[in-house]
Write a protein that holds these residues in place. Structure first.
Motif, short mmCIF file in Angstrom:
data_model
loop_
_atom_site.label_atom_id
_atom_site.label_comp_id
_atom_site.label_asym_id
_atom_site.label_seq_id
_atom_site.Cartn_x
_atom_site.Cartn_y
_atom_site.Cartn_z
N PRO A 242 44.06 13.10 44.58
CA PRO A 242 43.54 14.35 43.45
C PRO A 242 43.93 14.07 42.07
O PRO A 242 43.29 14.87 40.59
N PHE B 131 40.59 13.23 39.32
CA PHE B 131 39.64 14.07 39.94
C PHE B 131 39.14 13.67 38.46
O PHE B 131 37.67 13.70 38.35
N LYS C 97 35.08 20.01 40.67
CA LYS C 97 36.24 20.10 41.31
C LYS C 97 35.66 20.12 42.76
O LYS C 97 36.94 19.95 43.41
N LEU D 293 34.25 17.59 45.03
CA LEU D 293 35.07 16.43 44.51
C LEU D 293 36.15 16.33 46.02
O LEU D 293 36.60 15.50 46.33
N LEU D 294 36.95 18.12 45.74
CA LEU D 294 37.73 18.16 46.89
C LEU D 294 36.98 17.42 48.07
O LEU D 294 37.99 17.72 48.87
N TYR E 270 36.86 14.36 49.43
CA TYR E 270 38.08 14.11 49.14
C TYR E 270 38.84 14.00 50.47
O TYR E 270 39.54 13.18 51.35
#
Length: 208
Positions: free
Chosen positions: A10, A13, A31, A34-35, A38
């Motif tokens: 993170p 990011f 965000k 992407l989270l 991930y």
């Protein structure tokens, strides 16, 4: 020039979103998306996504210093890869044509490198590291949707050179992303009509 390769965290990011949107178009990543990527990079306590960074004293490739600085260095590239058991094949996928069980196929979401750093093996190294991690997760192959409108169709040529094989072409692959997420394609603008090449990279057939 020293290039360090580190598994995605993170802490990277903000820099990834900045570089990703710069290369692929506004709102390509945020965000939330992407989270999600991930979290789905992980399986069996292994992370399949990687970043490439320069030590802070070597960040000479761009003036974008603030947005791309991380605690590990200056971000110059990233590879986002979803673990084989953490994604669902959708209408843009053709699992019956892969020749590999879907549960043993990871998803190679994107490979992004700063334009000033291309030609130095950064993309290839990121891909190799993701492949090793994906194999440890149980993957035998990876599927990607390659942007056929990249300059000189370089993305398709690169992935083919890495061993990727064309499965099927999908017109308007990212159009819904434009409509729902305000994605701005660098070629089409507000409504993307680009075609994606669904490609499979079988890990037992990688170039030596």
């Amino acid at each position: 020039m020293t290039i360090n390769y580190i598994q995605l965290s993170p802490a990277h990011f903000e820099a990834i979103i900045h570089l990703g949107n710069q290369v692929h178009g506004d709102n390509y990543l945020d965000k939330s998306s992407l989270l999600d990527l991930y979290e789905r990079s992980w399986s069996n306590n292994i992370n399949a996504s990687w970043v490439a960074v320069l030590p802070t004293d070597e960040k000479t490739v761009s003036t974008d210093t603030v947005a791309r600085n991380t605690a590990d260095g200056y971000l110059i590239g990233f590879r986002l890869t979803v673990a084989p058991d953490r994604w669902t094949a959708d209408e843009w996928c053709s699992p019956t044509d892969w020749g590999v069980p879907k549960e043993q196929v990871c998803y190679l979401k994107c490979n992004t490198v700063d334009s000033a750093m291309r030609g130095r093996g950064v993309g290839s190294t990121l891909l190799k590291k993701s492949i090793v991690s994906s194999q440890q997760q149980g993957a035998l192959a990876g599927v990607a949707h390659i942007w056929l409108a990249s300059p000189g169709n370089s993305a398709f040529a690169y992935f083919t050179a890495c061993g990727g094989e064309l499965v099927k072409k999908h017109p308007n692959k990212w159009q819904q992303h434009s409509i729902e997420d305000n994605y701005e394609c660098p070629v089409c603008g507000a409504l993307c009509i680009c075609t994606a090449a669904e490609m499979i990279l079988r890990f037992n057939k990688l170039p030596s």
